[in-house]
Design a protein around this motif. Structure first.
Motif, short mmCIF file in Angstrom:
data_model
loop_
_atom_site.label_atom_id
_atom_site.label_comp_id
_atom_site.label_asym_id
_atom_site.label_seq_id
_atom_site.Cartn_x
_atom_site.Cartn_y
_atom_site.Cartn_z
N ALA A 184 -39.60 42.40 -12.05
CA ALA A 184 -38.93 43.07 -13.17
C ALA A 184 -39.56 44.43 -13.44
O ALA A 184 -38.86 45.44 -13.59
N ARG A 185 -40.88 44.46 -13.49
CA ARG A 185 -41.59 45.71 -13.77
C ARG A 185 -41.31 46.75 -12.69
O ARG A 185 -41.06 47.93 -12.99
N GLU A 186 -41.35 46.34 -11.44
CA GLU A 186 -41.14 47.28 -10.33
C GLU A 186 -39.70 47.76 -10.26
O GLU A 186 -39.43 48.85 -9.75
N THR A 187 -38.77 46.95 -10.75
CA THR A 187 -37.36 47.35 -10.74
C THR A 187 -37.01 48.18 -11.96
O THR A 187 -36.02 48.91 -11.96
N GLY A 188 -37.83 48.07 -13.00
CA GLY A 188 -37.59 48.85 -14.21
C GLY A 188 -36.69 48.16 -15.21
O GLY A 188 -35.95 48.82 -15.94
N VAL A 189 -36.74 46.81 -15.23
CA VAL A 189 -35.94 46.05 -16.18
C VAL A 189 -36.84 45.05 -16.90
O VAL A 189 -37.99 44.85 -16.52
N SER A 190 -36.30 44.39 -17.90
CA SER A 190 -37.07 43.40 -18.64
C SER A 190 -37.13 42.09 -17.87
O SER A 190 -36.28 41.80 -17.02
N ALA A 191 -38.13 41.28 -18.19
CA ALA A 191 -38.25 39.97 -17.57
C ALA A 191 -37.05 39.10 -17.90
O ALA A 191 -36.59 38.30 -17.08
N THR A 192 -36.53 39.27 -19.11
CA THR A 192 -35.35 38.50 -19.52
C THR A 192 -34.17 38.76 -18.59
O THR A 192 -33.43 37.85 -18.23
N ALA A 193 -34.01 40.01 -18.18
CA ALA A 193 -32.91 40.36 -17.28
C ALA A 193 -33.06 39.66 -15.94
O ALA A 193 -32.07 39.23 -15.33
N VAL A 194 -34.30 39.52 -15.47
CA VAL A 194 -34.53 38.86 -14.19
C VAL A 194 -34.19 37.38 -14.29
O VAL A 194 -33.56 36.80 -13.39
N TYR A 195 -34.57 36.75 -15.39
CA TYR A 195 -34.34 35.31 -15.55
C TYR A 195 -32.85 34.97 -15.59
O TYR A 195 -32.47 33.83 -15.32
N ARG A 196 -32.02 35.92 -15.90
CA ARG A 196 -30.57 35.67 -15.89
C ARG A 196 -30.08 35.42 -14.46
O ARG A 196 -29.07 34.75 -14.25
N HIS A 197 -30.78 35.99 -13.49
CA HIS A 197 -30.38 35.85 -12.09
C HIS A 197 -31.24 34.83 -11.34
O HIS A 197 -30.75 34.14 -10.44
N PHE A 198 -32.52 34.76 -11.69
CA PHE A 198 -33.45 33.85 -11.02
C PHE A 198 -34.23 33.08 -12.08
O PHE A 198 -35.13 33.63 -12.71
N PRO A 199 -33.90 31.81 -12.29
CA PRO A 199 -34.55 31.04 -13.35
C PRO A 199 -36.03 30.78 -13.12
O PRO A 199 -36.77 30.54 -14.07
N ASP A 200 -36.46 30.84 -11.85
CA ASP A 200 -37.88 30.62 -11.56
C ASP A 200 -38.25 31.34 -10.26
O ASP A 200 -37.39 31.90 -9.57
N LYS A 201 -39.53 31.30 -9.94
CA LYS A 201 -40.03 32.00 -8.76
C LYS A 201 -39.42 31.44 -7.48
O LYS A 201 -39.11 32.19 -6.55
N ASP A 202 -39.24 30.13 -7.43
CA ASP A 202 -38.68 29.52 -6.23
C ASP A 202 -37.28 30.05 -5.94
O ASP A 202 -36.92 30.29 -4.78
N ALA A 203 -36.49 30.25 -6.98
CA ALA A 203 -35.14 30.77 -6.79
C ALA A 203 -35.18 32.19 -6.22
O ALA A 203 -34.38 32.55 -5.35
N LEU A 204 -36.14 32.99 -6.69
CA LEU A 204 -36.28 34.35 -6.17
C LEU A 204 -36.70 34.32 -4.70
O LEU A 204 -36.12 35.04 -3.87
N LEU A 205 -37.70 33.52 -4.37
CA LEU A 205 -38.18 33.47 -2.99
C LEU A 205 -37.10 32.95 -2.05
O LEU A 205 -36.98 33.41 -0.91
N HIS A 206 -36.31 32.00 -2.52
CA HIS A 206 -35.21 31.49 -1.70
C HIS A 206 -34.21 32.61 -1.43
O HIS A 206 -33.70 32.75 -0.31
#
Length: 218
Positions: free
Chosen positions: A56-78
């Motif tokens: 989120a920080r590197e993309t320039g958005v809030s953590a909340t915005a990331v959680y809307r697309h990836f509920p957890d780290k595993d979802a992101l890595l997948h």
């Protein structure tokens, strides 16, 4: 002979995220932007230790915005692993383009597989970790659902001797996949030098996979 042809890849061909720079996200497809950031961080950090807040920080958005697309780290890595397979297949298609016949094109895809893996070891490790198990719907080597699986099966079917059955084709596909995947792992791990000529010479000893598997079925 399933000999991997030597290809000249430059960094832009197979390296993922090399030229991407940190910048604030403004509009567009946020999910894709998060994935691209994750791919860049994989390359920069050299491992899969990537957190949602960091992305989120590197993309320039809030953590909340990331959680809307990836509920957890595993979802992101997948998602990163899936993106890696898409990029790998794109590299294989590019390598095969313009080859004079299907067999040389098929060999080029095998060479591209190894080159991609060696150039992107962290991403390849993540892709391997999330590779579906045998029998799962998206299994890479034999699935009719994945682009790589479809391409592999079509090439095997076209290159095997006429009349080869499904079992012979399955064996050939598994062995071809095992060859390039295992070779990539050995080069990345340092057990085999990253020397294209040496790698090609080793693969030359693989034998005539098409005819041997056709005979095994008879």
């Amino acid at each position: 002979m399933f000999t991997l042809l030597r290809l000249a890849f430059n960094g832009n061909d197979v390296n993922i995220g090399k030229s991407v720079k940190k910048q604030s996200y403004h509009h567009g497809d946020l999910r894709s932007a998060l994935v691209e950031t994750g791919l860049r961080l994989l390359r920069e950090k050299g491992d899969g230790d990537i957190g949602l807040r960091e992305v989120a920080r590197e993309t320039g958005v809030s953590a909340t915005a990331v959680y809307r697309h990836f509920p957890d780290k595993d979802a992101l890595l997948h998602a990163l692993a899936r993106a890696g397979y898409e990029k790998l297949f794109d590299a294989q298609e590019a390598a095969a383009a313009g080859k004079p016949d299907r067999e040389q094109a098929f060999r080029a895809t095998g060479q591209a597989y190894v080159h991609f893996a060696v150039a992107n070891p962290a991403l390849f490790g993540l892709m391997t970790a999330y590779m579906p198990a045998a029998g799962e719907e998206e299994a890479l080597a034999l699935s009719t659902e994945s682009r790589a699986g479809v391409s592999l099966r079509e090439n095997i079917a076209a290159l095997m001797p006429e009349g080869s059955g499904r079992r012979a084709q399955d064996i050939a596909a598994i062995q071809a996949m095992a060859l390039v995947h295992g070779l990539a792992q050995l080069v990345i791990g340092g057990q085999v030098p990253n020397d294209p000529e040496l790698i090609d010479a080793a693969v030359d000893q693989f034998g005539d996979w098409r005819h041997s598997h056709a005979q095994a079925e008879s």
